[in-house]
Write a protein that holds these residues in place. Structure first.
Motif: not given
Ligand SMILES: NC(=O)C1=CN([C@@H]2O[C@H](COP(=O)(O)OP(=O)(O)OC[C@H]3O[C@@H](n4cnc5c(N)ncnc54)[C@H](OP(=O)(O)O)[C@@H]3O)[C@@H](O)[C@H]2O)C=CC1
Ligand SMILES: CC(=O)C(=O)O
Ligand SMILES: [Mg+2]
Length: 554
Positions: A202-217, A237-250
């Motif tokens: 899971v921590p590696e998946q999360q790091a990958f997701m962080d990179e993806f969200m940053e790149a997409a934005a 976890n991802y909703l909490d992590r990104y909702r205040n940083k990016y335009k996203c929803f789950n």
């Protein structure tokens, strides 16, 4: 790539002049047909295919070859065709994707390519996508971890963004993130298209997701991102992590929460049980179950209940029974909020025991498990509602997808409640007619699926130029949907608009979502524009929305 030759998108409706100017003479048959005739041919083709998969494959080819005809058909024949491009057929497509694959229709980004995410995003052949649906394939409908084969879900959801909310097809971007899979069948399948490796930790998946969200934005700063079918812990976890940083929803947590709230508002009105007396048992405490229950708590608190009093109306059940604080197992974080403390040390292991204890008025299923609403469960629900007084009706929502995972069927629900049920399911059931002595009674099911809100939430966020998707935007989508039924639907006792009217509903949802974005201060539209709408009212805003949405003409 997914680049259909757009010069053919008018099919057989090109005028003689267009055929000459585009050098199409002789490249298409001589006849000139209107869209009705072309739709007729396509429908005949679809109706003569034997299996859902065959129909899907035909539609998928049509989407590539003549995108306008595909969407004209899907919009005008939503009831018949939506189940083919979405649930339930899309579930079978995902299960068989390794063999069905003929051409790419999405971005496939594997964790091994994490250094190239920006390049991959830029490789997408259409400029400036406005909406992206991304999954990691870890919980596809109720079918479990399908790895990259889950890509059918972003593709299907985005087809509905276009059909139900008019987002232009070339502005939609489906993505699957490949982190490996826990699916042994796929791992052993020589034709499997994803990484042939166990899902990384899971921590590696999360790091990958962080990179993806940053790149997409970074690459597409205006794009709204919808998270879809991530396994529950990651979804929260991802909703909490990104909702205040990016335009996203789950979609599974928030979209499902909103759609079920809308249906619940309608159902309570029909039930004869006052809202204050409703008691809700949820079978399933994953991303969908908890997401829905939280959205309903918000509804109760907005009606004046304290948060504790609102929460006390919900009893969540998982594979170990009623979720309680003292059950003795380590509760997943997302279950803790609803863990009961009033069970006096007693643990309720089966749904029957829970119903006997709670005496619920509503039963919601989000278990991904077929048939768990058995005859005895449904009859016990009815008995507990009947005990409250004459004319009261049980609310029963078996919401799991696809149909093979539904907690019960519509026919069962009608039969076991003697026709009193207020019913909504995730995938569509047919109406059901019963012969009563010399006449027939027809019962109409509802489809309680997030398709009624996610297209409008996305469209509203895009048109409002929202920098974030706020809780109020989600809540408002539910209220807007609840108010979108017409007189005929209300007369028929429905709690959602008919699926043929999903586009009308999406416009209402989008309009209210836009207004909520403005109230929350996240709309980046010019203030003068908002002042003009305030002066002219909803009609002006509706006109603005309608002028911007795709309505294919052939
Ligand atoms: N209608 C709609 O619009 C939507 C429908 N869904 C559907 O909801 C379903 C669940 O999704 P999601 O919440 O993400 O999935 P999860 O796998 O995260 O959650 C499933 C939950 O159901 C529980 N469960 C499974 N089997 C049983 C059983 N036999 N008895 C009691 N509890 C059981 C699990 O218990 P435990 O925690 O102990 O494992 C878990 O809490 C899927 O089928 C999905 O298609 C999802 C989104 C939208
Ligand atoms: C409908 C949906 O989002 C799901 O079943 O996951
Ligand atoms: Mg989903």
């Amino acid at each position: 790539m997914a680049t259909a030759d757009l010069s053919y998108r008018q099919g057989l409706s090109f005028t003689p002049e267009q055929r000459i100017s585009k050098n199409l003479t002789g490249l298409i048959p001589h006849v000139m047909e209107d869209s009705k005739k072309q739709c007729e041919r396509a429908l005949k083709m679809i109706r003569t295919r034997q299996t859902g998969i065959d129909k899907y494959l035909y539609l998928s080819t049509l989407k590539r070859e003549n995108v306008d005809l595909f969407y004209r058909l899907l919009i005008d024949h939503a009831k018949e065709l939506m189940p083919l491009v979405y649930t339930p057929t899309i579930g079978d497509v995902c299960l068989q994707y390794s063999t069905l694959y003929t051409r790419p229709e999405a971005l496939y980004i594997s964790i091994k390519q994490r250094k190239s995410i920006r390049t991959i995003l830029r490789n997408w052949p259409y400029a400036n996508p406005e909406i992206c649906v991304v999954t990691d394939g870890s919980r596809i409908l109720g079918l479990g971890d399908l790895g990259v084969n889950g890509v059918g879900i972003p593709i299907g959801k985005l087809a509905l963004y276009t059909a139900a909310a008019g987002i232009r097809p070339e502005k939609t971007l489906p993505i699957v993130l490949d982190c490996g899979t826990a699916n042994e069948t796929n791992l052993k399948d020589p034709l499997y298209l994803g990484l042939r490796a166990k899902r990384v930790p899971v921590p590696e998946q999360q790091a990958f997701m962080d990179e993806f969200m940053e790149a997409a934005a970074d690459v597409y700063p205006d794009m709204v991102v919808q998270f879809e079918d991530f396994e529950s812990e990651k979804a929260f976890n991802y909703l909490d992590r990104y909702r205040n940083k990016y335009k996203c929803f789950n979609d599974d947590i928030q979209g499902t929460g909103a759609v079920v709230l809308a249906g619940y508002i309608g159902a309570v009105n029909l039930s004869g049980v006052p809202i204050e007396e409703q008691r809700l048992v949820f079978m399933g405490a994953g991303s969908a179950g908890v997401g829905v229950a939280k959205q309903l708590v918000e509804y109760y608190t907005k009606r004046g209940l304290s948060e504790q009093a609102a929460k006390d109306k919900f009893w969540l059940v998982d594979t170990k029974g009623l979720v309680t604080k003292d059950r003795g197992d380590k509760l997943a974080d997302h279950k803790k909020y609803f863990a009961r403390t009033d069970n006096n040390g007693h643990q309720f292991r089966t749904l029957e025991e829970v119903i006997e204890y709670v005496k619920p008025t509503a039963l919601v299923g989000l278990t991904a498990t077929f048939g768990v609403f058995t005859e005895s469960v449904v009859r016990a629900l009815k008995a507990s509602v009947d005990a409250g007084g004459l004319g009261r009706r049980p609310i029963l929502f078996p919401l799991s997808n696809p149909l093979s995972k539904a907690e019960c069927t519509f026919e069962q629900a009608v039969t076991w409640t003697d026709g009193t049920v207020i019913f909504a399911s995730g995938s569509p059931f047919s109406q059901f007619t019963v012969k009563v002595s010399d006449h027939a009674v027809t019962y109409y099911p509802n489809q309680g699926n997030n398709v009624y809100v996610f297209p409008g939430i996305g469209l509203g966020a895009i048109l409002a130029k929202a920098s974030r998707v706020t809780d109020n935007m989600i809540y408002t989508s539910a209220a807007a949907l609840a108010g979108s039924l017409n007189a005929d639907e209300i007369h028929k006792g429905l709690i959602y608009p008919r699926i043929e009217r999903v586009r009308d509903a999406s416009i209402i949802v989008a309009r209210e979502v836009m207004k909520a974005a403005r109230r929350d201060g996240v709309s980046q539209l010019a203030e003068e524009q908002w002042l003009e709408w305030e002066e002219w009212g909803d009609l002006a805003l509706d006109k603005y929305i309608k002028a911007r949405i795709y309505d294919p003409q052939l």
